[in-house]
Write an enzyme that holds these catalytic residues in place. Structure first.
Site, PDB file in Angstrom:
ATOM      1  N   HIS A 123       0.879  -1.175   0.000  1.00 38.27           N
ATOM      2  CA  HIS A 123       0.000   0.000   0.000  1.00 38.27           C
ATOM      3  C   HIS A 123       0.917   1.226   0.000  1.00 38.27           C
ATOM      4  CE1 HIS A 123      -2.750   2.938   1.930  1.00 38.27           C
ATOM      5  NE2 HIS A 123      -3.748   2.154   1.572  1.00 38.27           N
ATOM      6  N   ASP A 200       3.177  -4.449   7.670  1.00 36.48           N
ATOM      7  CA  ASP A 200       1.952  -3.662   7.607  1.00 36.48           C
ATOM      8  C   ASP A 200       0.801  -4.639   7.824  1.00 36.48           C
ATOM      9  OD1 ASP A 200      -0.461  -2.681   6.658  1.00 36.48           O
ATOM     10  OD2 ASP A 200       0.379  -1.708   4.903  1.00 36.48           O
ATOM     11  N   GLN A 203      -4.537  -5.053   6.894  1.00 37.58           N
ATOM     12  CA  GLN A 203      -5.585  -5.952   6.393  1.00 37.58           C
ATOM     13  C   GLN A 203      -5.568  -7.310   7.080  1.00 37.58           C
ATOM     14  OE1 GLN A 203      -8.018  -5.198   4.474  1.00 37.58           O
ATOM     15  NE2 GLN A 203      -7.287  -3.176   3.864  1.00 37.58           N
ATOM     16  N   LYS A 226      -9.936  -1.227  10.592  1.00 36.26           N
ATOM     17  CA  LYS A 226      -9.975  -2.410   9.727  1.00 36.26           C
ATOM     18  C   LYS A 226     -10.397  -3.652  10.524  1.00 36.26           C
ATOM     19  CE  LYS A 226      -7.552  -0.255   6.333  1.00 36.26           C
ATOM     20  NZ  LYS A 226      -8.156   0.251   5.111  1.00 36.26           N
ATOM     21  N   CYS A 364      -4.909   2.501  -3.498  1.00 40.05           N
ATOM     22  CA  CYS A 364      -3.659   3.019  -2.897  1.00 40.05           C
ATOM     23  C   CYS A 364      -2.523   2.026  -3.093  1.00 40.05           C
ATOM     24  CB  CYS A 364      -3.818   3.343  -1.419  1.00 40.05           C
ATOM     25  SG  CYS A 364      -4.971   4.671  -1.114  1.00 40.05           S
TER      26      CYS A 364
HETATM   27  N1  PLP Z   1      -1.890  -0.757   4.508  1.00 39.43           N
HETATM   28  C1  PLP Z   1      -2.869  -1.449   3.936  1.00 39.43           C
HETATM   29  C2  PLP Z   1      -2.581  -2.804   3.375  1.00 39.43           C
HETATM   30  C3  PLP Z   1      -4.144  -0.912   3.848  1.00 39.43           C
HETATM   31  O1  PLP Z   1      -5.128  -1.601   3.264  1.00 39.43           O
HETATM   32  C4  PLP Z   1      -4.388   0.375   4.389  1.00 39.43           C
HETATM   33  C5  PLP Z   1      -5.710   1.006   4.264  1.00 39.43           C
HETATM   34  O2  PLP Z   1      -6.422   0.794   3.318  1.00 39.43           O
HETATM   35  C6  PLP Z   1      -3.327   1.051   4.989  1.00 39.43           C
HETATM   36  C7  PLP Z   1      -2.096   0.441   5.043  1.00 39.43           C
HETATM   37  C8  PLP Z   1      -3.489   2.398   5.579  1.00 39.43           C
HETATM   38  O3  PLP Z   1      -4.276   2.319   6.722  1.00 39.43           O
HETATM   39  P1  PLP Z   1      -4.772   3.631   7.450  1.00 39.43           P
HETATM   40  O4  PLP Z   1      -5.392   4.491   6.390  1.00 39.43           O
HETATM   41  O5  PLP Z   1      -5.755   3.138   8.452  1.00 39.43           O
HETATM   42  O6  PLP Z   1      -3.575   4.270   8.063  1.00 39.43           O
END
Ligand code: PLP
Length: 406
Positions: A123, A200, A203, A226, A364
């Site tokens: 992401h 990360d 998800q 999430k 993203c």
């Molecule tokens: N990483 C992944 C794989 C995501 O799906 C997301 C959000 O869609 C994020 C990071 C970013 O999360 P946040 O917007 O809650 O900081």
């Protein structure tokens, strides 16, 4: 114990509404999950009964708020499998967690000539902070490739992760493809080269068990929203010895031991990284969301989600001209696809008129779109509350949309 999806669905009030005079079909949980009653009630109860700032007050409400806030931290630590609660830094979410590591650990440990290795399916929130660090320091960003199913190439990773690597970053579960990555294996590769491993987990937390100690992860980032908790709250797990050695990032109240105009002494971890008034209600509600998950038969819940995912894949493939994007054997939560001659945005707009919420776009993860040479996908993503009936409605909606659009 087992998992009764109808009983659980009843706990999520937002699911039970009409959109465009159709019952809502929520297939956008990878963007954000809906919240159960207990979480909504916990947030409201905090403001009704306990509202006070934490850590500073001597009065009853502040003591109560602090106790509940710190209990929230304890629950997150337990949920992630951390050894100690002080290894949990409470933040806005995954994005802030990665930025914190890049700006503190990164600034202290990365210099010109070093390398940061991240997977090709990250992401943007686990790409851009590392690019910014590389620009500041003269380090190089390396990318770990994956195949056309969305499976990470561990052999290639072995050749890329080397003595220059300082940090390996990887998404536990890809939001664009659904791939569950072998983060334990990557951590072993990183550690063999003296590098640290950042995962990360945005998800992953809702769909797979997390055990940061068992997987030997150095930093693990998560977002409450999430995993059935409110927006604006999340956490960074970091091994205590790493967090202790890192400089602070944001300065302000709560992160200090003493301040004079000549010198500031910083607080111990995790407070050192928690400048300013935190999202107290959010932490408490996140703890309640994790309690809620803990009350379920998680193995049965995962099996239910696997069943809906498999059924969804099978039914989507019945649609002429549809191609799944992301077909890794280890996969959870995400059905990403493209349909010949139909733009995903148009699909999303028409599905909305049928009460069906999916996400369309690059999610993203523009480099993932570049890998598959497509501008966007349509993505139906699952939560614990989705059923085969939701998939059937999606298929009917898609067939109706295709008739209009082709
Ligand atoms: N990483 C992944 C794989 C995501 O799906 C997301 C959000 O869609 C994020 C990071 C970013 O999360 P946040 O917007 O809650 O900081």
């Amino acid at each position: 114990m087992n998992f009764d999806v109808e009983r659980e669905r009843a706990r999520f009030p937002a699911l039970h509404q009409q959109v465009w005079n159709k019952p809502l079909t929520w297939l956008d949980s990878a963007a954000t999950t809906q919240k159960p009653d207990v979480v909504i009630d916990a947030e409201a109860a905090f403001y009704r009964e306990d509202n006070a700032n934490v850590h500073r007050g001597v009065h009853a409400l502040s003591a109560r708020a602090t106790q509940k806030f710190e209990a929230g931290r304890d629950k997150i630590a337990k949920f992630l499998g951390a050894a100690e609660s002080r290894e949990i830094v409470l933040l806005r979410g995954t994005t802030e967690a990665v930025n914190l590591v890049a700006n503190t650990w990164g600034t202290a440990n990365v210099k010109a000539g070093d390398e940061i290795a991240i997977s090709g399916m990250e992401h943007h929130s686990n790409i851009v902070p590392w690019q910014m660090l590389c620009q500041r320091t003269g380090a190089t960003l390396r990318v770990l490739p994956y195949d056309d199913r969305g499976v990470l190439d561990l052999d290639a990773a072995r050749t890329i992760i080397g003595p220059k690597t300082k940090l390996v970053g990887c998404v536990h579960v890809s939001n664009a493809l659904g791939t569950v990555n072998p983060v334990r294996d990557l951590a072993a590769l990183a550690h063999a080269q003296g590098a640290v491993m950042l995962v990360d987990g945005a998800q992953a937390t809702a769909h797979v068990p997390v055990d940061v100690v068992g997987m030997d992860i150095d930093f693990y980032a998560m977002s409450g929203h999430k995993v059935y908790a409110p927006t604006g709250i999340g956490a960074l797990y970091g091994k205590a010895k790493l967090l202790e050695a890192m400089p602070p990032w944001q300065g302000g109240g709560d992160m200090i031991r003493s301040v004079t105009f000549e010198k500031t002494l910083y607080a111990a971890i995790p407070a050192k990284f928690e400048a300013g008034t935190p999202n107290v209600a959010g932490v408490i509600a996140l703890g309640v969301a994790l309690d809620y998950l803990g009350s379920l038969d998680r193995e049965a819940m995962y099996a239910h989600e696997d069943d809906v995912l498999a059924y969804g894949t099978e039914r989507l493939l019945e649609i002429p001209g549809l191609r799944m994007v992301g077909t890794a054997p280890q996969k959870v939560g995400v059905l990403s696809f493209v349909i010949d001659g139909v733009h995903p945005h148009d699909l999303g707009t028409i599905l909305d008129r049928h009460g069906i919420a999916i996400r369309t776009g690059h999610h993203c993860a523009q480099p993932v779109m570049a890998h598959f040479k497509i501008p966007a996908t349509a993505r139906a993503s699952l939560g614990l509350y989705n059923t085969r009936a939701d998939i059937d409605r999606l298929i009917d909606g898609l067939l109706a949309a295709i008739k209009v659009l082709r």
